[in-house]
Design a protein around this motif. Structure first.
Motif, PDB file in Angstrom:
ATOM      1  N   ASP A   1       0.824  -1.225   0.000  1.00  0.00           N
ATOM      2  CA  ASP A   1       0.000   0.000   0.000  1.00  0.00           C
ATOM      3  C   ASP A   1       0.849   1.262   0.000  1.00  0.00           C
ATOM      4  O   ASP A   1       0.523   2.254  -0.666  1.00  0.00           O
ATOM      5  CB  ASP A   1      -0.946   0.008   1.210  1.00  0.00           C
ATOM      6  CG  ASP A   1      -2.108  -0.962   1.032  1.00  0.00           C
ATOM      7  OD1 ASP A   1      -2.149  -1.638  -0.016  1.00  0.00           O
ATOM      8  OD2 ASP A   1      -2.964  -1.046   1.935  1.00  0.00           O
ATOM      9  N   GLU A   2       1.942   1.250   0.762  1.00  0.00           N
ATOM     10  CA  GLU A   2       2.808   2.438   0.805  1.00  0.00           C
ATOM     11  C   GLU A   2       3.387   2.739  -0.574  1.00  0.00           C
ATOM     12  O   GLU A   2       3.421   3.903  -1.012  1.00  0.00           O
ATOM     13  CB  GLU A   2       3.949   2.223   1.806  1.00  0.00           C
ATOM     14  CG  GLU A   2       4.890   3.425   1.912  1.00  0.00           C
ATOM     15  CD  GLU A   2       6.100   3.148   2.794  1.00  0.00           C
ATOM     16  OE1 GLU A   2       7.052   3.948   2.743  1.00  0.00           O
ATOM     17  OE2 GLU A   2       6.095   2.132   3.515  1.00  0.00           O
ATOM     18  N   GLN A   3       3.818   1.690  -1.282  1.00  0.00           N
ATOM     19  CA  GLN A   3       4.379   1.876  -2.626  1.00  0.00           C
ATOM     20  C   GLN A   3       3.308   2.341  -3.607  1.00  0.00           C
ATOM     21  O   GLN A   3       3.575   3.192  -4.465  1.00  0.00           O
ATOM     22  CB  GLN A   3       5.013   0.561  -3.095  1.00  0.00           C
ATOM     23  CG  GLN A   3       6.262   0.183  -2.319  1.00  0.00           C
ATOM     24  CD  GLN A   3       6.687  -1.262  -2.557  1.00  0.00           C
ATOM     25  OE1 GLN A   3       5.908  -2.083  -3.032  1.00  0.00           O
ATOM     26  NE2 GLN A   3       7.937  -1.577  -2.227  1.00  0.00           N
ATOM     27  N   ILE A   4       2.101   1.796  -3.486  1.00  0.00           N
ATOM     28  CA  ILE A   4       0.991   2.212  -4.360  1.00  0.00           C
ATOM     29  C   ILE A   4       0.685   3.692  -4.153  1.00  0.00           C
ATOM     30  O   ILE A   4       0.519   4.454  -5.110  1.00  0.00           O
ATOM     31  CB  ILE A   4      -0.258   1.353  -4.089  1.00  0.00           C
ATOM     32  CG1 ILE A   4      -0.045  -0.071  -4.617  1.00  0.00           C
ATOM     33  CG2 ILE A   4      -1.497   1.975  -4.743  1.00  0.00           C
ATOM     34  CD1 ILE A   4      -1.151  -1.046  -4.238  1.00  0.00           C
ATOM     35  N   ILE A   5       0.628   4.103  -2.897  1.00  0.00           N
ATOM     36  CA  ILE A   5       0.314   5.506  -2.590  1.00  0.00           C
ATOM     37  C   ILE A   5       1.396   6.436  -3.129  1.00  0.00           C
ATOM     38  O   ILE A   5       1.104   7.471  -3.743  1.00  0.00           O
ATOM     39  CB  ILE A   5       0.126   5.690  -1.066  1.00  0.00           C
ATOM     40  CG1 ILE A   5      -1.207   5.050  -0.632  1.00  0.00           C
ATOM     41  CG2 ILE A   5       0.148   7.175  -0.682  1.00  0.00           C
ATOM     42  CD1 ILE A   5      -1.387   4.945   0.869  1.00  0.00           C
ATOM     43  N   ASP A   6       2.670   6.061  -2.922  1.00  0.00           N
ATOM     44  CA  ASP A   6       3.760   6.902  -3.425  1.00  0.00           C
ATOM     45  C   ASP A   6       3.773   6.947  -4.951  1.00  0.00           C
ATOM     46  O   ASP A   6       4.109   7.979  -5.551  1.00  0.00           O
ATOM     47  CB  ASP A   6       5.108   6.401  -2.897  1.00  0.00           C
ATOM     48  CG  ASP A   6       5.352   6.812  -1.449  1.00  0.00           C
ATOM     49  OD1 ASP A   6       4.554   7.595  -0.924  1.00  0.00           O
ATOM     50  OD2 ASP A   6       6.334   6.335  -0.851  1.00  0.00           O
ATOM     51  N   LEU A   7       3.401   5.835  -5.588  1.00  0.00           N
ATOM     52  CA  LEU A   7       3.340   5.811  -7.051  1.00  0.00           C
ATOM     53  C   LEU A   7       2.227   6.717  -7.558  1.00  0.00           C
ATOM     54  O   LEU A   7       2.407   7.458  -8.528  1.00  0.00           O
ATOM     55  CB  LEU A   7       3.119   4.377  -7.542  1.00  0.00           C
ATOM     56  CG  LEU A   7       3.147   4.165  -9.065  1.00  0.00           C
ATOM     57  CD1 LEU A   7       4.485   4.605  -9.650  1.00  0.00           C
ATOM     58  CD2 LEU A   7       2.867   2.711  -9.419  1.00  0.00           C
ATOM     59  N   ILE A   8       1.085   6.701  -6.889  1.00  0.00           N
ATOM     60  CA  ILE A   8      -0.035   7.563  -7.284  1.00  0.00           C
ATOM     61  C   ILE A   8       0.336   9.029  -7.106  1.00  0.00           C
ATOM     62  O   ILE A   8       0.073   9.869  -7.975  1.00  0.00           O
ATOM     63  CB  ILE A   8      -1.298   7.221  -6.461  1.00  0.00           C
ATOM     64  CG1 ILE A   8      -1.839   5.862  -6.894  1.00  0.00           C
ATOM     65  CG2 ILE A   8      -2.368   8.302  -6.623  1.00  0.00           C
ATOM     66  CD1 ILE A   8      -2.966   5.348  -6.019  1.00  0.00           C
ATOM     67  N   ILE A   9       0.973   9.351  -5.964  1.00  0.00           N
ATOM     68  CA  ILE A   9       1.380  10.741  -5.725  1.00  0.00           C
ATOM     69  C   ILE A   9       2.382  11.189  -6.783  1.00  0.00           C
ATOM     70  O   ILE A   9       2.307  12.312  -7.293  1.00  0.00           O
ATOM     71  CB  ILE A   9       1.966  10.895  -4.308  1.00  0.00           C
ATOM     72  CG1 ILE A   9       0.839  10.741  -3.266  1.00  0.00           C
ATOM     73  CG2 ILE A   9       2.653  12.251  -4.140  1.00  0.00           C
ATOM     74  CD1 ILE A   9       1.326  10.745  -1.825  1.00  0.00           C
ATOM     75  N   ALA A  10       3.323  10.300  -7.153  1.00  0.00           N
ATOM     76  CA  ALA A  10       4.300  10.634  -8.192  1.00  0.00           C
ATOM     77  C   ALA A  10       3.623  10.856  -9.538  1.00  0.00           C
ATOM     78  O   ALA A  10       3.977  11.777 -10.288  1.00  0.00           O
ATOM     79  CB  ALA A  10       5.341   9.525  -8.307  1.00  0.00           C
ATOM     80  N   LEU A  11       2.632  10.032  -9.874  1.00  0.00           N
ATOM     81  CA  LEU A  11       1.897  10.184 -11.132  1.00  0.00           C
ATOM     82  C   LEU A  11       1.170  11.521 -11.187  1.00  0.00           C
ATOM     83  O   LEU A  11       1.217  12.238 -12.183  1.00  0.00           O
ATOM     84  CB  LEU A  11       0.894   9.036 -11.297  1.00  0.00           C
ATOM     85  CG  LEU A  11       1.432   7.696 -11.788  1.00  0.00           C
ATOM     86  CD1 LEU A  11       0.390   6.600 -11.577  1.00  0.00           C
ATOM     87  CD2 LEU A  11       1.819   7.773 -13.263  1.00  0.00           C
ATOM     88  N   VAL A  12       0.490  11.849 -10.087  1.00  0.00           N
ATOM     89  CA  VAL A  12      -0.251  13.113 -10.038  1.00  0.00           C
ATOM     90  C   VAL A  12       0.703  14.294 -10.097  1.00  0.00           C
ATOM     91  O   VAL A  12       0.503  15.241 -10.868  1.00  0.00           O
ATOM     92  CB  VAL A  12      -1.119  13.189  -8.759  1.00  0.00           C
ATOM     93  CG1 VAL A  12      -1.757  14.570  -8.631  1.00  0.00           C
ATOM     94  CG2 VAL A  12      -2.205  12.122  -8.790  1.00  0.00           C
ATOM     95  N   TYR A  13       1.772  14.244  -9.291  1.00  0.00           N
ATOM     96  CA  TYR A  13       2.725  15.356  -9.197  1.00  0.00           C
ATOM     97  C   TYR A  13       3.404  15.631 -10.537  1.00  0.00           C
ATOM     98  O   TYR A  13       3.418  16.765 -11.019  1.00  0.00           O
ATOM     99  CB  TYR A  13       3.776  15.036  -8.134  1.00  0.00           C
ATOM    100  CG  TYR A  13       4.912  16.029  -8.064  1.00  0.00           C
ATOM    101  CD1 TYR A  13       4.761  17.229  -7.389  1.00  0.00           C
ATOM    102  CD2 TYR A  13       6.137  15.756  -8.671  1.00  0.00           C
ATOM    103  CE1 TYR A  13       5.809  18.147  -7.320  1.00  0.00           C
ATOM    104  CE2 TYR A  13       7.180  16.662  -8.607  1.00  0.00           C
ATOM    105  CZ  TYR A  13       7.010  17.853  -7.928  1.00  0.00           C
ATOM    106  OH  TYR A  13       8.047  18.751  -7.882  1.00  0.00           O
ATOM    107  N   SER A  14       3.975  14.586 -11.144  1.00  0.00           N
ATOM    108  CA  SER A  14       4.727  14.783 -12.390  1.00  0.00           C
ATOM    109  C   SER A  14       3.810  15.195 -13.529  1.00  0.00           C
ATOM    110  O   SER A  14       4.135  16.087 -14.319  1.00  0.00           O
ATOM    111  CB  SER A  14       5.494  13.511 -12.749  1.00  0.00           C
ATOM    112  OG  SER A  14       4.611  12.404 -12.846  1.00  0.00           O
ATOM    113  N   GLY A  15       2.643  14.551 -13.630  1.00  0.00           N
ATOM    114  CA  GLY A  15       1.715  14.892 -14.702  1.00  0.00           C
ATOM    115  C   GLY A  15       1.144  16.281 -14.547  1.00  0.00           C
ATOM    116  O   GLY A  15       1.066  17.056 -15.507  1.00  0.00           O
TER     117      GLY A  15
END
Length: 505
Positions: free
Chosen positions: A295-309
């Motif tokens: 879950d921690e990795q999923i959350i960080d991946l989602i935040i990275a997707l939102v932030y970079s995009g």
């Protein structure tokens, strides 16, 4: 009243007169003492400042380091870097060359402005160069965020992200959603004055939320939007966790975002329903899942997707509108390309992958916008051992700022570099040049570059084919440390009659 003769004769002087005279002398003495104290404090302050600066320079004076200055303890030269930006970099290069030391964003750093060295650093992660983003970014984007991890963890996170944003995924799933969203989002802009900066920010964020977790406009999206805006500002700041600082607000926003995403993940697991979006793919637990994340990795991946995009898509879209307004010939060519695509389509008809792949000039406009606006100024790496560079030794644990901004204005690579000229991308394969770094380089090449390009291209398709516009107010644009219009970028929008005629045909 005493006469002059009485005073001359030595008549007694009244007590009040003596008191006044004494007071005047005392006041003068007090003023002189106060002045001397102020001067003393000022001199002491200057001596202390000089001593601090000297101590900080001596502290980082190691044999073999490149020349440069380190600024103040803790703060270093962060203020000069953030305020002066490119000017600070150019001045330091003139004084010390294309490789110099500094202390920015809380870290001792070597700034590299040499294209060949930059490419070497980006292409050789296994030779002592790992991601070295500042503490503020690591804390706010998360320890498992793809830009921070390396080795096997990076391979795992990158594989998971590529599975979400690959060309087949864009073609079959993401582009139809992007198209539907863009058509709806810009549908009612005609006849109004809008802040295109705010509109593109909201557009990029809402488009990302829809693709990632099928989140539509509403209370949840508004909560996420508020927190993400704070998070973005906090990533580029000194890690000082005091109320009122951007870091404090950004770190608090991360905590709130993590809480919202954990609740969303839990709700999905309880519901037992399957969702055809990015989060749904990440939560799959069957054998079809190539990569399984916690879950921690999923959350960080989602935040990275939102932030970079969010950061790249919104800024590039805004600046494309700005450059197209300022260059009518470019706008005419771009509009012609999109009106050709719209032939035989009604206003409600969308575009598909085959339409997107014909947008050659659109892609050129996007690349030229990225180059001219310099949405990304560079990337940070950290040394895992002492590294030799150009005759210097960079100590283990130091950051290397791969500063790529100047490459964008290199006249050898881009003739007339200050001219907005998308045609340059059609004449030569500049995006395959070994010094092309608009999307990073090496194994860290931006995995979402095609998705971001598709989003911006879809926005431009509907915007230039449906509307015409003019700027209102002559708003100022800053290009460092982030590209932004401090007071907004306001435009007046009206219908494009050519689109109406084309639709009838």
């Amino acid at each position: 009243m005493r006469t002059r003769s009485q005073r001359a004769a030595g008549a007694p002087i009244p007590f009040f007169a003596v008191l006044c005279s004494w007071a005047r002398r005392s006041s003068l003495v007090a003023e002189m003492v106060a002045l001397l104290m102020v001067i003393g404090l000022a001199v002491s302050f200057l001596v202390a400042c000089s001593a601090l600066l000297r101590w900080n320079e001596v502290r980082y004076r190691k044999k073999g380091l490149p020349p440069g200055t380190m600024g103040w303890p803790v703060f270093g030269e962060t203020t000069e870097f953030l305020k002066q930006g490119p000017g600070f970099m150019k001045n330091q290069r003139l004084r010390y060359g294309s490789l110099f030391k500094s202390h920015i964003l809380g870290c001792p750093t070597v700034v590299c402005m040499d294209p060949e060295l930059n490419r070497f650093v980006l292409m050789n992660e296994g030779k002592g160069f790992v991601p070295g983003y500042p503490q503020s970014m690591l804390d706010i984007l998360g320890r498992s965020n793809i830009a921070a991890v390396h080795g096997e963890m990076h391979k795992t996170m990158r594989s998971a992200m590529l599975g979400l944003v690959s060309s087949p995924m864009i073609r079959d799933k993401l582009l139809p959603r992007i198209d539907e969203f863009m058509r709806s989002y810009i549908d009612n802009w005609s006849g109004s004055v809008i802040d295109i900066q705010e509109k593109t920010k909201e557009m990029a964020l809402m488009s990302a939320l829809k693709q990632i977790a099928s989140i539509e406009t509403g209370p949840v999206s508004e909560s996420l939007k508020t927190e993400i805006f704070k998070l973005v500002l906090g990533t580029l700041s000194l890690p000082i966790n005091i109320p009122g600082t951007n870091y404090y607000r950004g770190f608090k926003a991360r905590k709130n975002l993590v809480g919202l995403l954990r609740r969303l993940i839990e709700e999905r697991r309880i519901s037992g329903c399957s969702y055809d979006d990015m989060l749904g793919s990440l939560l799959k637990v069957d054998d079809s899942s190539k990569v399984k994340l916690n879950d921690e990795q999923i959350i960080d991946l989602i935040i990275a997707l939102v932030y970079s995009g969010y950061e790249t898509v919104s800024t590039t879209s805004m600046m494309a509108v700005k450059y197209l307004h300022d260059h009518p010939r470019v706008l005419e060519e771009l509009r012609s390309e999109h009106l050709e695509i719209r032939k035989g389509k009604s206003r409600e008809d969308g575009i598909d992958w085959s339409n997107y792949k014909t947008m050659k000039f659109t892609r050129a406009v996007i690349l030229e916008t990225l180059r001219m606006a310099t949405v990304v100024n560079g990337v940070l790496r950290k040394t895992t051992k002492d590294v030799a560079m150009k005759g210097f030794i960079i100590p283990k644990g130091w950051r290397i700022y791969v500063y790529t901004r100047e490459i964008n204005y290199d006249p050898l690579m881009y003739p007339e570099p200050l001219t907005f000229n998308p045609w340059r991308w059609l004449d030569k394969n500049l995006d395959s040049h070994h010094h092309f770094m608009l999307f990073g380089g090496g194994g860290r090449m931006c995995p979402g570059k095609e998705l971001g390009t598709a989003e911006i291209a879809t926005f431009l398709h509907y915007f230039v084919s449906r509307y015409r516009w003019e700027e209102v107010g002559g708003d100022n644009i800053l290009k460092f440390p982030r590209v932004q219009a401090p007071n907004g970028l306001h435009i007046r929008v009206w219908d494009n009659k050519d689109q109406i005629v084309q639709s009838i045909r």
